[in-house]
Write a protein that holds these residues in place. Structure first.
Motif, PDB file in Angstrom:
ATOM      1  N   THR A 249       0.915  -3.800   4.832  1.00 23.59           N
ATOM      2  CA  THR A 249       0.450  -2.975   4.531  1.00 23.59           C
ATOM      3  C   THR A 249      -0.879  -1.575   4.840  1.00 23.59           C
ATOM      4  O   THR A 249      -1.937  -2.765   4.756  1.00 23.59           O
ATOM      5  CB  THR A 249       0.221  -2.812   2.622  1.00 23.59           C
ATOM      6  N   ILE A 268      -5.188   3.575  -0.293  1.00 24.68           N
ATOM      7  CA  ILE A 268      -4.236   3.468   0.597  1.00 24.68           C
ATOM      8  C   ILE A 268      -3.379   4.756   1.274  1.00 24.68           C
ATOM      9  O   ILE A 268      -3.010   5.588   0.816  1.00 24.68           O
ATOM     10  CB  ILE A 268      -2.875   2.802  -0.831  1.00 24.68           C
ATOM     11  N   LYS A 270      -0.087   6.674   3.484  1.00 25.83           N
ATOM     12  CA  LYS A 270       1.297   5.581   4.467  1.00 25.83           C
ATOM     13  C   LYS A 270       0.609   5.302   6.001  1.00 25.83           C
ATOM     14  O   LYS A 270      -0.134   5.824   6.422  1.00 25.83           O
ATOM     15  CB  LYS A 270       1.642   6.706   4.161  1.00 25.83           C
ATOM     16  N   HIS A 277      -3.666   7.524  -1.288  1.00 24.94           N
ATOM     17  CA  HIS A 277      -3.947   8.319  -2.570  1.00 24.94           C
ATOM     18  C   HIS A 277      -5.895   6.872  -2.592  1.00 24.94           C
ATOM     19  O   HIS A 277      -5.738   6.166  -2.373  1.00 24.94           O
ATOM     20  CB  HIS A 277      -3.295   7.194  -3.172  1.00 24.94           C
ATOM     21  N   LEU A 299      -3.019   2.259  -7.692  1.00 22.14           N
ATOM     22  CA  LEU A 299      -3.490   2.774  -6.628  1.00 22.14           C
ATOM     23  C   LEU A 299      -1.375   2.374  -6.036  1.00 22.14           C
ATOM     24  O   LEU A 299      -0.205   3.400  -6.059  1.00 22.14           O
ATOM     25  CB  LEU A 299      -4.100   2.068  -4.943  1.00 22.14           C
ATOM     26  N   LYS A 300      -0.846   0.889  -6.378  1.00 26.51           N
ATOM     27  CA  LYS A 300      -0.052   0.910  -6.498  1.00 26.51           C
ATOM     28  C   LYS A 300       1.005   1.532  -7.567  1.00 26.51           C
ATOM     29  O   LYS A 300       1.915   1.939  -7.307  1.00 26.51           O
ATOM     30  CB  LYS A 300       0.140  -1.052  -7.180  1.00 26.51           C
ATOM     31  N   ARG A 302       0.603   4.667  -8.913  1.00 25.82           N
ATOM     32  CA  ARG A 302       0.351   5.523  -8.154  1.00 25.82           C
ATOM     33  C   ARG A 302       1.247   6.177  -6.420  1.00 25.82           C
ATOM     34  O   ARG A 302       1.880   7.051  -6.144  1.00 25.82           O
ATOM     35  CB  ARG A 302      -1.435   6.714  -7.311  1.00 25.82           C
ATOM     36  N   GLY A 303       1.155   5.167  -5.829  1.00 29.10           N
ATOM     37  CA  GLY A 303       2.593   4.910  -4.399  1.00 29.10           C
ATOM     38  C   GLY A 303       3.477   4.947  -4.653  1.00 29.10           C
ATOM     39  O   GLY A 303       4.206   5.192  -4.465  1.00 29.10           O
ATOM     40  N   PHE A 307       5.918   3.411  -1.387  1.00 24.33           N
ATOM     41  CA  PHE A 307       4.765   4.064  -0.158  1.00 24.33           C
ATOM     42  C   PHE A 307       4.520   3.857   0.770  1.00 24.33           C
ATOM     43  O   PHE A 307       3.932   4.470   1.899  1.00 24.33           O
ATOM     44  CB  PHE A 307       3.229   3.779  -1.610  1.00 24.33           C
ATOM     45  N   PHE A 308       4.914   1.497   1.588  1.00 28.09           N
ATOM     46  CA  PHE A 308       4.588   1.927   2.467  1.00 28.09           C
ATOM     47  C   PHE A 308       6.224   1.745   3.321  1.00 28.09           C
ATOM     48  O   PHE A 308       5.470   0.561   4.523  1.00 28.09           O
ATOM     49  CB  PHE A 308       3.582   0.089   2.149  1.00 28.09           C
TER      50      PHE A 308
END
Length: 310
Positions: A249, A268, A270, A277, A299-300, A302-303, A307-308
């Motif tokens: 990630t 984080i 993409k 973010h 952040l987890k 928000r993503g 996300f990943f």
């Protein structure tokens, strides 16, 4: 026949030039701190799975724990007393019974741009190839320069520099800390600003792992422990842990300590660089773990779950 005395301490390490520098620096500091000759502290080179597999990205074969698994087994087997790692190679959650006991003073955390054709990433011609094994670096390069191709390259510092010389790739990014420690910082065409190109969690830090119950080794290591580095690393690793972070990630995080205050920034991205973010935290050093975990949880959320994925 005179019986030789057992070693004062036994260090385990990978065998790359940078890993050996870290092990010898730990040996030197311990010998000076405790008034013993260098040769009383032995260094054992342990080949890891990550060193053996050079033809595939780490994310495909099990992640960054491949650089530590065999060394950690030597700790469990009690054939070594301490393991010396680049902090960013360590798994977010250590195996039960092992602990991060001490850190050496941190080197420069920034990333270096290595290229014979351009001074900076901004000057690199469109369509150029940037080689890196780091998803973080690749994603951040794509974020800044979506017109550049990012390709995966593995190997130690010398191997990656040769891939620039041979023209296999046009540029690469390496930790400035490693270049400085190897005495080749002049290989950098330029250095990224840490504010705009946030480093990896643990970048520039040397972490020393021991058995949790080995009080003798832990007490001996206290003499060379850099408090500020260890506290910063605590915050960064808690941030990474909240994100379930691994080399699969693109995550960046950096904490600084000033007296009793701590500041943390986390990011984080993409994998294609299209979305990022970022967050930050500030507080006391006693809150290091909580601040890191809180920033990671934010952040987890928000993503979001996908996300990943790409």
């Amino acid at each position: 026949m005179v019986q030789s005395s057992p070693p004062f301490l036994r260090i385990g390490t990978r065998g790359s030039p940078l890993a050996l520098w870290q092990a010898h620096e730990t040996q030197r500091r311990l010998a000076a701190a405790h008034g013993v000759p260098l040769e009383a502290i032995t260094i054992t080179v342990i080949k890891t799975t990550g060193d053996a597999i050079q033809d595939r990205p780490l994310a495909e074969v099990g992640g960054k724990g491949l650089f530590t698994k065999e060394i950690e087994q030597a700790l469990f087997d009690e054939t070594i007393d301490l393991a010396v790692h680049s902090a960013k190679d360590m798994e977010t959650a250590l195996p039960d019974g092992l602990v991060l006991t001490a850190c050496l003073p941190r080197e420069d955390v920034r990333d270096a741009f290595i290229c014979a054709k351009a001074k900076t990433l901004a000057e690199l011609p469109a369509g150029s190839k940037v080689g890196t094994a780091s998803l973080r670096r690749g994603a951040m390069v794509k974020r800044l320069r979506p017109d550049i191709e990012v390709v995966s390259i593995r190997g130690n510092v010398d191997t990656r520099l040769r891939k620039i010389s041979s023209g296999e790739v046009d540029a690469t990014l390496l930790a400035l800390a490693g270049l400085k420690r190897l005495g080749i910082a002049d290989k950098a065409a330029s250095v990224f600003d840490a504010e705009t190109f946030l480093p990896a969690v643990g970048q520039g830090a040397v972490a020393i792992e021991t058995r949790a119950g080995d009080s003798r080794t832990r007490e001996l290591l206290a003499a060379i422990d850099c408090r500020d580095t260890r506290i910063a690393l605590t915050a960064e690793r808690a941030f990474l842990g909240a994100l379930d972070g691994s080399c699969r990630t693109p995550i960046a995080g950096h904490a600084t300590v000033d007296g009793e205050r701590l500041a943390l920034r986390g990011l984080i991205v993409k994998t294609d660089g299209s979305v990022a973010h970022e967050t930050s935290r500030a507080g006391t050093v006693g809150e290091a773990e909580a601040l890191g975990a809180d920033a990671g949880a934010e952040l987890k959320a928000r993503g979001g779950a996908g996300f990943f994925a790409g």
